[in-house]
Design a protein around this motif. Structure first.
Motif, PDB file in Angstrom:
ATOM      1  N   GLU A  57       0.751  -1.263   0.022  1.00  0.00           N
ATOM      2  CA  GLU A  57      -0.031   0.066   0.065  1.00  0.00           C
ATOM      3  C   GLU A  57       0.783   1.221   0.078  1.00  0.00           C
ATOM      4  OE1 GLU A  57      -3.093   0.523   3.117  1.00  0.00           O
ATOM      5  OE2 GLU A  57      -4.266  -0.963   2.034  1.00  0.00           O
ATOM      6  N   GLY A  58       1.947   1.297   0.806  1.00  0.00           N
ATOM      7  CA  GLY A  58       2.687   2.369   1.193  1.00  0.00           C
ATOM      8  C   GLY A  58       3.381   2.820  -0.444  1.00  0.00           C
ATOM      9  N   TYR A  59       3.860   1.684  -0.892  1.00  0.00           N
ATOM     10  CA  TYR A  59       4.625   1.726  -2.299  1.00  0.00           C
ATOM     11  C   TYR A  59       3.451   2.456  -3.594  1.00  0.00           C
ATOM     12  CZ  TYR A  59       7.135   0.611  -6.330  1.00  0.00           C
ATOM     13  OH  TYR A  59       8.027   0.828  -7.506  1.00  0.00           O
ATOM     14  N   GLY A  60       2.313   1.858  -3.323  1.00  0.00           N
ATOM     15  CA  GLY A  60       1.325   2.482  -4.252  1.00  0.00           C
ATOM     16  C   GLY A  60       1.024   3.768  -3.945  1.00  0.00           C
ATOM     17  N   ASP A  61       0.863   4.368  -2.542  1.00  0.00           N
ATOM     18  CA  ASP A  61       0.678   5.694  -2.312  1.00  0.00           C
ATOM     19  C   ASP A  61       1.778   6.542  -2.890  1.00  0.00           C
ATOM     20  OD1 ASP A  61      -1.960   4.968  -1.278  1.00  0.00           O
ATOM     21  OD2 ASP A  61      -1.042   4.988   0.655  1.00  0.00           O
ATOM     22  N   MET A  62       2.946   6.133  -2.798  1.00  0.00           N
ATOM     23  CA  MET A  62       4.022   6.878  -3.284  1.00  0.00           C
ATOM     24  C   MET A  62       3.997   7.066  -4.922  1.00  0.00           C
ATOM     25  SD  MET A  62       7.636   6.524  -4.334  1.00  0.00           S
ATOM     26  CE  MET A  62       8.079   4.821  -4.170  1.00  0.00           C
ATOM     27  N   VAL A  63       3.702   6.121  -5.329  1.00  0.00           N
ATOM     28  CA  VAL A  63       3.492   6.227  -6.842  1.00  0.00           C
ATOM     29  C   VAL A  63       2.557   7.257  -7.106  1.00  0.00           C
ATOM     30  CG1 VAL A  63       3.277   5.209  -9.081  1.00  0.00           C
ATOM     31  CG2 VAL A  63       4.518   3.942  -7.218  1.00  0.00           C
ATOM     32  N   LYS A  64       1.134   7.216  -6.641  1.00  0.00           N
ATOM     33  CA  LYS A  64       0.366   7.851  -6.813  1.00  0.00           C
ATOM     34  C   LYS A  64       0.514   9.498  -6.494  1.00  0.00           C
ATOM     35  CE  LYS A  64      -3.342   4.597  -5.853  1.00  0.00           C
ATOM     36  NZ  LYS A  64      -4.211   4.189  -4.774  1.00  0.00           N
ATOM     37  N   LYS A  65       1.250   9.588  -5.374  1.00  0.00           N
ATOM     38  CA  LYS A  65       1.758  11.068  -5.391  1.00  0.00           C
ATOM     39  C   LYS A  65       2.515  11.494  -6.142  1.00  0.00           C
ATOM     40  CE  LYS A  65       3.250  12.611  -0.999  1.00  0.00           C
ATOM     41  NZ  LYS A  65       4.176  12.477   0.305  1.00  0.00           N
ATOM     42  N   PHE A  66       3.711  10.493  -6.792  1.00  0.00           N
ATOM     43  CA  PHE A  66       4.450  11.110  -7.718  1.00  0.00           C
ATOM     44  C   PHE A  66       3.699  11.433  -9.182  1.00  0.00           C
ATOM     45  CE2 PHE A  66       6.745  10.118 -11.754  1.00  0.00           C
ATOM     46  CZ  PHE A  66       7.946  10.920 -11.729  1.00  0.00           C
ATOM     47  N   LEU A  67       2.666  10.499  -9.464  1.00  0.00           N
ATOM     48  CA  LEU A  67       1.989  10.922 -10.596  1.00  0.00           C
ATOM     49  C   LEU A  67       1.184  12.197 -10.614  1.00  0.00           C
ATOM     50  CD1 LEU A  67       0.756   7.364 -11.616  1.00  0.00           C
ATOM     51  CD2 LEU A  67       2.901   8.359 -12.644  1.00  0.00           C
ATOM     52  N   ALA A  68       0.779  12.425  -9.268  1.00  0.00           N
ATOM     53  CA  ALA A  68      -0.325  13.730  -9.184  1.00  0.00           C
ATOM     54  C   ALA A  68       0.745  14.794  -9.138  1.00  0.00           C
ATOM     55  CB  ALA A  68      -0.900  13.673  -7.935  1.00  0.00           C
ATOM     56  N   ALA A  69       1.755  14.678  -8.885  1.00  0.00           N
ATOM     57  CA  ALA A  69       2.841  16.033  -8.646  1.00  0.00           C
ATOM     58  C   ALA A  69       4.415  15.535  -8.824  1.00  0.00           C
ATOM     59  CB  ALA A  69       2.833  16.731  -7.235  1.00  0.00           C
ATOM     60  N   PRO A  70       4.625  15.161 -10.152  1.00  0.00           N
ATOM     61  CA  PRO A  70       5.863  14.888 -10.410  1.00  0.00           C
ATOM     62  C   PRO A  70       7.041  16.046 -10.187  1.00  0.00           C
ATOM     63  CG  PRO A  70       4.514  15.005 -12.333  1.00  0.00           C
ATOM     64  CD  PRO A  70       3.718  15.434 -11.542  1.00  0.00           C
ATOM     65  N   PRO A  71       8.118  15.423  -9.425  1.00  0.00           N
ATOM     66  CA  PRO A  71       8.971  16.389  -8.958  1.00  0.00           C
ATOM     67  C   PRO A  71       9.970  17.097  -9.851  1.00  0.00           C
ATOM     68  CG  PRO A  71       9.736  14.161  -8.775  1.00  0.00           C
ATOM     69  CD  PRO A  71       8.434  14.021  -9.348  1.00  0.00           C
ATOM     70  N   TYR A  72       9.811  17.048 -11.258  1.00  0.00           N
ATOM     71  CA  TYR A  72      10.424  17.846 -12.183  1.00  0.00           C
ATOM     72  C   TYR A  72       9.469  18.514 -13.240  1.00  0.00           C
ATOM     73  CZ  TYR A  72      10.760  12.943 -13.664  1.00  0.00           C
ATOM     74  OH  TYR A  72      10.312  11.618 -13.715  1.00  0.00           O
ATOM     75  N   PRO A  73       9.969  19.476 -13.946  1.00  0.00           N
ATOM     76  CA  PRO A  73       9.000  20.089 -14.903  1.00  0.00           C
ATOM     77  C   PRO A  73       9.115  19.226 -16.179  1.00  0.00           C
ATOM     78  CG  PRO A  73      11.361  21.085 -14.885  1.00  0.00           C
ATOM     79  CD  PRO A  73      11.458  20.011 -13.916  1.00  0.00           C
ATOM     80  N   LEU A  74       8.113  18.106 -16.078  1.00  0.00           N
ATOM     81  CA  LEU A  74       8.108  17.386 -17.141  1.00  0.00           C
ATOM     82  C   LEU A  74       6.420  16.945 -17.243  1.00  0.00           C
ATOM     83  CD1 LEU A  74       9.885  15.927 -19.268  1.00  0.00           C
ATOM     84  CD2 LEU A  74       9.862  14.036 -17.655  1.00  0.00           C
ATOM     85  N   THR A  75       5.902  16.956 -18.239  1.00  0.00           N
ATOM     86  CA  THR A  75       4.407  16.523 -18.454  1.00  0.00           C
ATOM     87  C   THR A  75       4.524  15.042 -18.320  1.00  0.00           C
ATOM     88  OG1 THR A  75       4.682  16.043 -20.907  1.00  0.00           O
ATOM     89  CG2 THR A  75       3.812  18.256 -20.057  1.00  0.00           C
ATOM     90  N   MET A  76       3.173  14.467 -17.947  1.00  0.00           N
ATOM     91  CA  MET A  76       3.400  12.720 -17.754  1.00  0.00           C
ATOM     92  C   MET A  76       3.548  12.408 -19.117  1.00  0.00           C
ATOM     93  SD  MET A  76       3.351  12.533 -14.458  1.00  0.00           S
ATOM     94  CE  MET A  76       3.788  10.935 -14.565  1.00  0.00           C
ATOM     95  N   ASP A  77       3.184  12.814 -20.201  1.00  0.00           N
ATOM     96  CA  ASP A  77       3.148  12.429 -21.543  1.00  0.00           C
ATOM     97  C   ASP A  77       4.690  12.369 -21.676  1.00  0.00           C
ATOM     98  OD1 ASP A  77       0.634  11.989 -21.657  1.00  0.00           O
ATOM     99  OD2 ASP A  77       0.291  13.608 -23.377  1.00  0.00           O
ATOM    100  N   GLY A  78       5.224  13.461 -21.226  1.00  0.00           N
ATOM    101  CA  GLY A  78       6.946  13.655 -21.727  1.00  0.00           C
ATOM    102  C   GLY A  78       7.662  12.411 -20.664  1.00  0.00           C
ATOM    103  N   TRP A  79       6.996  12.267 -19.509  1.00  0.00           N
ATOM    104  CA  TRP A  79       7.636  11.123 -18.657  1.00  0.00           C
ATOM    105  C   TRP A  79       7.457   9.836 -19.327  1.00  0.00           C
ATOM    106  CZ3 TRP A  79       4.860   7.411 -15.957  1.00  0.00           C
ATOM    107  CH2 TRP A  79       5.467   6.825 -15.185  1.00  0.00           C
TER     108      TRP A  79
END
Ligand SMILES: Cc1cc2nc3c(=O)[nH]c(=O)nc-3n(C[C@H](O)[C@H](O)[C@H](O)COP(=O)(O)O)c2cc1C
Length: 189
Positions: free
Chosen positions: A117-139
């Motif tokens: 669960e913790g891992y999943g939450d961490m990934v969701k957090k990343f997807l919601a607010a990626p820590p660098y200036p890149l769109t999700m499509d770019g990622w």
């Protein structure tokens, strides 16, 4: 390292053998076991978090390949190579995809889903607010290039002619394209 690993010399030899093939013999087909290994090289490519934000299309329909060729600067490889793989990104990856991924991970690892669960939450957090200036499509696009690299490398190791192709107009059908004018199919990358 196992005994069957390629030696450093063999790796360099195969990489020297590789070249971006411009002309394919349309009458030649890849043996099934070779093709199967190449498919696996795509599936086994690493991706950020293991999320595999991609979809690979193996286009077999000759009429469709002809259509795609027209959107790819008329490049003959699109219709003539034994296989045509279109590497695409998955768009709008979010919480439902992460849940599905974590569920699958729990099944494969044979661990209770709660432990991930913790891992999943961490990934969701990343997807919601990626820590660098890149769109999700770019990622996702970055990830797909890794898969392309795996495919190209594996083809070289197996002495299969291949050509990566970026010379196409992905937005053509959606009417979003900016016109790209190529004189007589020359000057291709
Ligand atoms: C991302 C990418 C896109 C490319 N797109 C095309 C293409 O549209 N058509 C083509 O004939 N070659 C394409 N190439 C092949 C390059 O032109 C080729 O790799 C480069 O000239 C170096 O030659 P070599 O691969 O034979 O060493 C592409 C290569 C890469 C890596």
């Amino acid at each position: 390292m196992t005994q069957s690993s390629a030696t450093p010399d063999q790796v360099i030899q195969q990489l020297n053998w590789r070249y971006a093939t411009k002309q394919f013999d349309p009458d030649r087909t890849l043996p099934d076991e070779i093709w199967s290994a190449l498919e696996q090289s795509l599936v086994l490519a690493p991706s950020s978090f293991g999320l595999q934000p991609w979809k690979f299309f193996v286009v077999r329909n000759p009429a469709l390949r002809q259509q795609l060729r027209e959107h790819a600067w008329g490049q003959a490889q699109v219709t003539d190579a034994s296989r045509l793989v279109v590497l695409a990104i998955k768009k709008d990856i979010g919480a439902p995809e992460v849940d599905q991924f974590v569920e699958r991970m729990a099944t494969v690892r044979q661990v209770p889903a709660e432990t991930l669960e913790g891992y999943g939450d961490m990934v969701k957090k990343f997807l919601a607010a990626p820590p660098y200036p890149l769109t999700m499509d770019g990622w996702a696009t970055r990830q797909v290039y890794i898969a392309l690299g795996f495919l190209m490398y594996s083809a070289a190791m197996l002495e299969v002619d291949a050509c990566p192709i970026e010379g196409f107009d992905a937005a053509k059908d959606r009417g979003l394209n900016k016109r790209v004018t190529m004189p007589d199919n020359k000057g291709i990358q």
